[in-house]
Design a protein around this motif. Structure first.
Motif, PDB file in Angstrom:
ATOM      1  N   SER A 200       5.228  -5.066  -4.049  1.00 38.02           N
ATOM      2  CA  SER A 200       4.025  -5.077  -4.873  1.00 38.02           C
ATOM      3  C   SER A 200       2.825  -4.684  -4.027  1.00 38.02           C
ATOM      4  CB  SER A 200       3.801  -6.461  -5.501  1.00 38.02           C
ATOM      5  OG  SER A 200       3.630  -7.445  -4.493  1.00 38.02           O
ATOM      6  N   GLY A 201       1.798  -4.220  -4.708  1.00 30.32           N
ATOM      7  CA  GLY A 201       0.577  -3.829  -4.015  1.00 30.32           C
ATOM      8  C   GLY A 201      -0.553  -3.678  -5.001  1.00 30.32           C
ATOM      9  N   VAL A 202      -1.761  -3.533  -4.491  1.00 32.52           N
ATOM     10  CA  VAL A 202      -2.954  -3.499  -5.337  1.00 32.52           C
ATOM     11  C   VAL A 202      -3.847  -2.344  -4.906  1.00 32.52           C
ATOM     12  CG1 VAL A 202      -5.049  -4.739  -5.991  1.00 32.52           C
ATOM     13  CG2 VAL A 202      -2.907  -5.980  -5.743  1.00 32.52           C
ATOM     14  N   GLY A 203      -4.459  -1.702  -5.916  1.00 30.94           N
ATOM     15  CA  GLY A 203      -5.495  -0.701  -5.649  1.00 30.94           C
ATOM     16  C   GLY A 203      -6.733  -1.035  -6.461  1.00 30.94           C
ATOM     17  N   THR A 204      -7.885  -0.662  -5.986  1.00 30.28           N
ATOM     18  CA  THR A 204      -9.127  -0.907  -6.714  1.00 30.28           C
ATOM     19  C   THR A 204      -9.895   0.401  -6.906  1.00 30.28           C
ATOM     20  OG1 THR A 204     -10.282  -1.432  -4.640  1.00 30.28           O
ATOM     21  CG2 THR A 204      -9.350  -3.276  -5.879  1.00 30.28           C
ATOM     22  N   ASN A 205     -10.706   0.446  -7.968  1.00 29.78           N
ATOM     23  CA  ASN A 205     -11.485   1.648  -8.287  1.00 29.78           C
ATOM     24  C   ASN A 205     -10.595   2.890  -8.289  1.00 29.78           C
ATOM     25  OD1 ASN A 205     -13.967   0.260  -8.577  1.00 29.78           O
ATOM     26  ND2 ASN A 205     -14.206   0.239  -6.351  1.00 29.78           N
ATOM     27  N   VAL A 206      -9.510   2.811  -9.052  1.00 29.92           N
ATOM     28  CA  VAL A 206      -8.536   3.887  -9.108  1.00 29.92           C
ATOM     29  C   VAL A 206      -9.038   4.991 -10.038  1.00 29.92           C
ATOM     30  CG1 VAL A 206      -6.156   4.489  -9.682  1.00 29.92           C
ATOM     31  CG2 VAL A 206      -6.659   2.265  -8.668  1.00 29.92           C
TER      32      VAL A 206
ATOM     33  N   GLY B 240       0.640  -2.569  -8.598  1.00 32.47           N
ATOM     34  CA  GLY B 240       1.887  -1.819  -8.628  1.00 32.47           C
ATOM     35  C   GLY B 240       3.072  -2.649  -8.182  1.00 32.47           C
ATOM     36  N   SER B 241       4.267  -2.305  -8.673  1.00 31.98           N
ATOM     37  CA  SER B 241       5.486  -3.005  -8.273  1.00 31.98           C
ATOM     38  C   SER B 241       6.665  -2.034  -8.312  1.00 31.98           C
ATOM     39  CB  SER B 241       5.762  -4.195  -9.197  1.00 31.98           C
ATOM     40  OG  SER B 241       5.953  -3.757 -10.531  1.00 31.98           O
TER      41      SER B 241
ATOM     42  N   THR C 249      14.404  -8.668   9.352  1.00 29.73           N
ATOM     43  CA  THR C 249      13.198  -9.030   8.601  1.00 29.73           C
ATOM     44  C   THR C 249      12.598  -7.771   7.986  1.00 29.73           C
ATOM     45  OG1 THR C 249      12.740 -10.869  10.113  1.00 29.73           O
ATOM     46  CG2 THR C 249      10.914 -10.081   8.755  1.00 29.73           C
ATOM     47  N   VAL C 250      12.286  -7.852   6.700  1.00 30.06           N
ATOM     48  CA  VAL C 250      11.743  -6.700   5.973  1.00 30.06           C
ATOM     49  C   VAL C 250      10.222  -6.848   5.870  1.00 30.06           C
ATOM     50  CG1 VAL C 250      11.904  -5.313   3.885  1.00 30.06           C
ATOM     51  CG2 VAL C 250      13.868  -6.662   4.628  1.00 30.06           C
ATOM     52  N   SER C 251       9.518  -5.764   6.164  1.00 26.25           N
ATOM     53  CA  SER C 251       8.057  -5.790   6.057  1.00 26.25           C
ATOM     54  C   SER C 251       7.573  -4.443   5.529  1.00 26.25           C
ATOM     55  CB  SER C 251       7.421  -6.083   7.427  1.00 26.25           C
ATOM     56  OG  SER C 251       7.761  -5.062   8.358  1.00 26.25           O
ATOM     57  N   ILE C 252       6.280  -4.387   5.209  1.00 24.20           N
ATOM     58  CA  ILE C 252       5.650  -3.160   4.721  1.00 24.20           C
ATOM     59  C   ILE C 252       4.621  -2.694   5.745  1.00 24.20           C
ATOM     60  CG2 ILE C 252       4.180  -2.149   2.946  1.00 24.20           C
ATOM     61  CD1 ILE C 252       6.837  -2.724   1.822  1.00 24.20           C
ATOM     62  N   THR C 253       4.629  -1.391   6.028  1.00 27.24           N
ATOM     63  CA  THR C 253       3.617  -0.837   6.921  1.00 27.24           C
ATOM     64  C   THR C 253       3.037   0.429   6.307  1.00 27.24           C
ATOM     65  OG1 THR C 253       3.184  -0.050   9.178  1.00 27.24           O
ATOM     66  CG2 THR C 253       5.306   0.506   8.232  1.00 27.24           C
ATOM     67  N   ASN C 254       1.781   0.680   6.550  1.00 27.06           N
ATOM     68  CA  ASN C 254       1.075   1.877   6.052  1.00 27.06           C
ATOM     69  C   ASN C 254       1.038   1.970   4.530  1.00 27.06           C
ATOM     70  OD1 ASN C 254       0.614   2.739   8.714  1.00 27.06           O
ATOM     71  ND2 ASN C 254       2.578   3.814   8.776  1.00 27.06           N
ATOM     72  N   GLY C 255       1.377   0.893   3.838  1.00 29.08           N
ATOM     73  CA  GLY C 255       1.287   0.875   2.388  1.00 29.08           C
ATOM     74  C   GLY C 255       2.394   1.595   1.650  1.00 29.08           C
ATOM     75  N   ASP C 256       3.281   2.309   2.384  1.00 29.44           N
ATOM     76  CA  ASP C 256       4.343   3.054   1.701  1.00 29.44           C
ATOM     77  C   ASP C 256       5.650   3.107   2.499  1.00 29.44           C
ATOM     78  OD1 ASP C 256       3.685   4.728   3.784  1.00 29.44           O
ATOM     79  OD2 ASP C 256       3.279   6.481   2.552  1.00 29.44           O
TER      80      ASP C 256
ATOM     81  N   LEU D 123       4.875   7.177  -5.105  1.00 29.06           N
ATOM     82  CA  LEU D 123       4.009   6.133  -5.661  1.00 29.06           C
ATOM     83  C   LEU D 123       2.599   6.683  -5.859  1.00 29.06           C
ATOM     84  CD1 LEU D 123       4.987   3.028  -3.491  1.00 29.06           C
ATOM     85  CD2 LEU D 123       5.549   3.390  -5.881  1.00 29.06           C
ATOM     86  N   PRO D 124       1.837   6.118  -6.795  1.00 26.80           N
ATOM     87  CA  PRO D 124       0.429   6.515  -6.920  1.00 26.80           C
ATOM     88  C   PRO D 124      -0.281   6.371  -5.575  1.00 26.80           C
ATOM     89  CG  PRO D 124       1.068   5.173  -8.785  1.00 26.80           C
ATOM     90  CD  PRO D 124       2.220   5.129  -7.819  1.00 26.80           C
ATOM     91  N   SER D 125      -1.023   7.389  -5.190  1.00 26.16           N
ATOM     92  CA  SER D 125      -1.615   7.416  -3.852  1.00 26.16           C
ATOM     93  C   SER D 125      -2.638   6.308  -3.633  1.00 26.16           C
ATOM     94  CB  SER D 125      -2.278   8.772  -3.618  1.00 26.16           C
ATOM     95  OG  SER D 125      -3.268   9.030  -4.612  1.00 26.16           O
ATOM     96  N   THR D 126      -3.224   5.788  -4.702  1.00 23.01           N
ATOM     97  CA  THR D 126      -4.260   4.767  -4.543  1.00 23.01           C
ATOM     98  C   THR D 126      -3.703   3.342  -4.536  1.00 23.01           C
ATOM     99  OG1 THR D 126      -4.598   5.005  -6.920  1.00 23.01           O
ATOM    100  CG2 THR D 126      -6.168   6.117  -5.475  1.00 23.01           C
ATOM    101  N   ILE D 127      -2.396   3.191  -4.763  1.00 20.82           N
ATOM    102  CA  ILE D 127      -1.781   1.863  -4.692  1.00 20.82           C
ATOM    103  C   ILE D 127      -1.021   1.732  -3.383  1.00 20.82           C
ATOM    104  CG2 ILE D 127      -0.081   0.299  -5.705  1.00 20.82           C
ATOM    105  CD1 ILE D 127      -0.760   1.374  -8.410  1.00 20.82           C
ATOM    106  N   LYS D 128      -1.407   0.784  -2.564  1.00 18.84           N
ATOM    107  CA  LYS D 128      -0.773   0.559  -1.275  1.00 18.84           C
ATOM    108  C   LYS D 128       0.061  -0.723  -1.348  1.00 18.84           C
ATOM    109  CE  LYS D 128      -2.738   4.143   0.518  1.00 18.84           C
ATOM    110  NZ  LYS D 128      -1.921   5.357   0.764  1.00 18.84           N
ATOM    111  N   LEU D 129       1.349  -0.595  -1.105  1.00 18.08           N
ATOM    112  CA  LEU D 129       2.211  -1.776  -1.105  1.00 18.08           C
ATOM    113  C   LEU D 129       1.850  -2.665   0.079  1.00 18.08           C
ATOM    114  CD1 LEU D 129       5.643  -0.064  -1.871  1.00 18.08           C
ATOM    115  CD2 LEU D 129       4.076  -1.141  -3.480  1.00 18.08           C
ATOM    116  N   ASP D 130       1.799  -3.976  -0.165  1.00 18.31           N
ATOM    117  CA  ASP D 130       1.462  -4.898   0.922  1.00 18.31           C
ATOM    118  C   ASP D 130       2.322  -6.158   0.935  1.00 18.31           C
ATOM    119  OD1 ASP D 130       0.488  -6.278  -1.256  1.00 18.31           O
ATOM    120  OD2 ASP D 130      -1.624  -6.041  -0.727  1.00 18.31           O
TER     121      ASP D 130
END
Length: 248
Positions: free
Chosen positions: A238-244, A111-112, A178-185, A219-226
């Motif tokens: 951007s982020g990745v999910g598996t077995n969606v 995801g992006s 500084t910008v970061s991602i936490t909790n995937g969303d 965002l799709p619940s199974t894609i976690k931004l990282d």
């Protein structure tokens, strides 16, 4: 010769009919997948779906789609009650295994998304503007935050003594967050360094004024931004999910 010509004409006609049937089938399937994605991922609107690869019908026979692109709308980020638009939201699903037309599972989903500086500024603390910090700081994942000292502090509910307010009058503060991602969303902005203020204790209070979080909803619940990057136009995620699962 005449028989060969007739055979070729027949082959061309059949090939054309197959191509038409293939495109009709893929259009129907894209609509079905869009409905499944919206239902399974809890989206507020139905996404735009493109099933890549030709022919599609042979993929259906094999019960696996090679590549599916999904584009989403209606995604928002919220901070302090302010909502801003998240743009260019997309997901690419690969290795989509089908179970008829009732469900599907993607081996991997990438995801992006993007947030412009203009939209980022709408969610910033009162009085602050957010902009590009230059290539060196952008490489560190930093953005520039600027605003009038008194407006920033008072906007955060920080009391400024009368004598201090006079000392800060007309003073503009610049910090780099500084910008970061936490909790995937959630997008988190934290000041990497703070300017010194002429009033003891207020410089520490300044952090309360410039640090903030943006929670992305939709965002799709199974894609976690990282991962997050900064450039001249804004923030990219951007982020990745598996077995969606795309069960309806």
């Amino acid at each position: 010769m005449r028989a060969l010509r007739a055979l070729l004409i027949t082959a061309v006609i059949l090939g054309g009919l197959f191509a038409i049937a293939d495109r009709l089938a893929v259009g129907f399937a894209e609509s079905e997948v869009a409905a499944k994605v919206r239902s399974s991922q809890g989206l507020s609107t139905e996404p735009e779906v493109s099933i890549n690869g030709f022919p599609f019908l042979t993929q259906m026979v094999g019960s696996e789609l090679e590549d599916v692109e999904v584009r989403l709308g209606g995604v928002q980020a919220t901070a302090g009650g302010h909502e801003v638009e998240v743009t260019e939201v997309a997901a690419e699903l690969t290795g989509v295994r089908l179970n008829g037309l009732t469900s599907a599972v993607a081996d991997r989903a990438t995801g992006s998304a993007r947030i412009s500086y203009a939209d980022l500024g709408k969610s910033a603390p009162e009085g602050a503007t957010v902009s590009y910090a230059g290539p060196e700081r952008a490489a560190k994942g930093q953005v520039k935050v600027v605003g009038p000292a008194t407006e920033l502090l008072q906007g955060a509910g920080i009391d400024i003594p009368g004598f201090a307010e006079a000392m800060l009058e007309g003073r503009t503060l610049t910090t780099y967050s500084t910008v970061s991602i936490t909790n995937g969303d959630t997008v988190r902005l934290r000041a990497a360094e703070l300017p010194e203020l002429p009033v003891p204790g207020l410089d520490r209070k300044l952090r309360e004024a410039v640090d903030y979080d943006l929670e992305i909803d939709g965002l799709p619940s199974t894609i976690k931004l990282d991962k997050v990057t900064t450039d001249e136009t804004g923030l990219g995620f951007s982020g990745v999910g598996t077995n969606v699962s795309l069960a309806g």
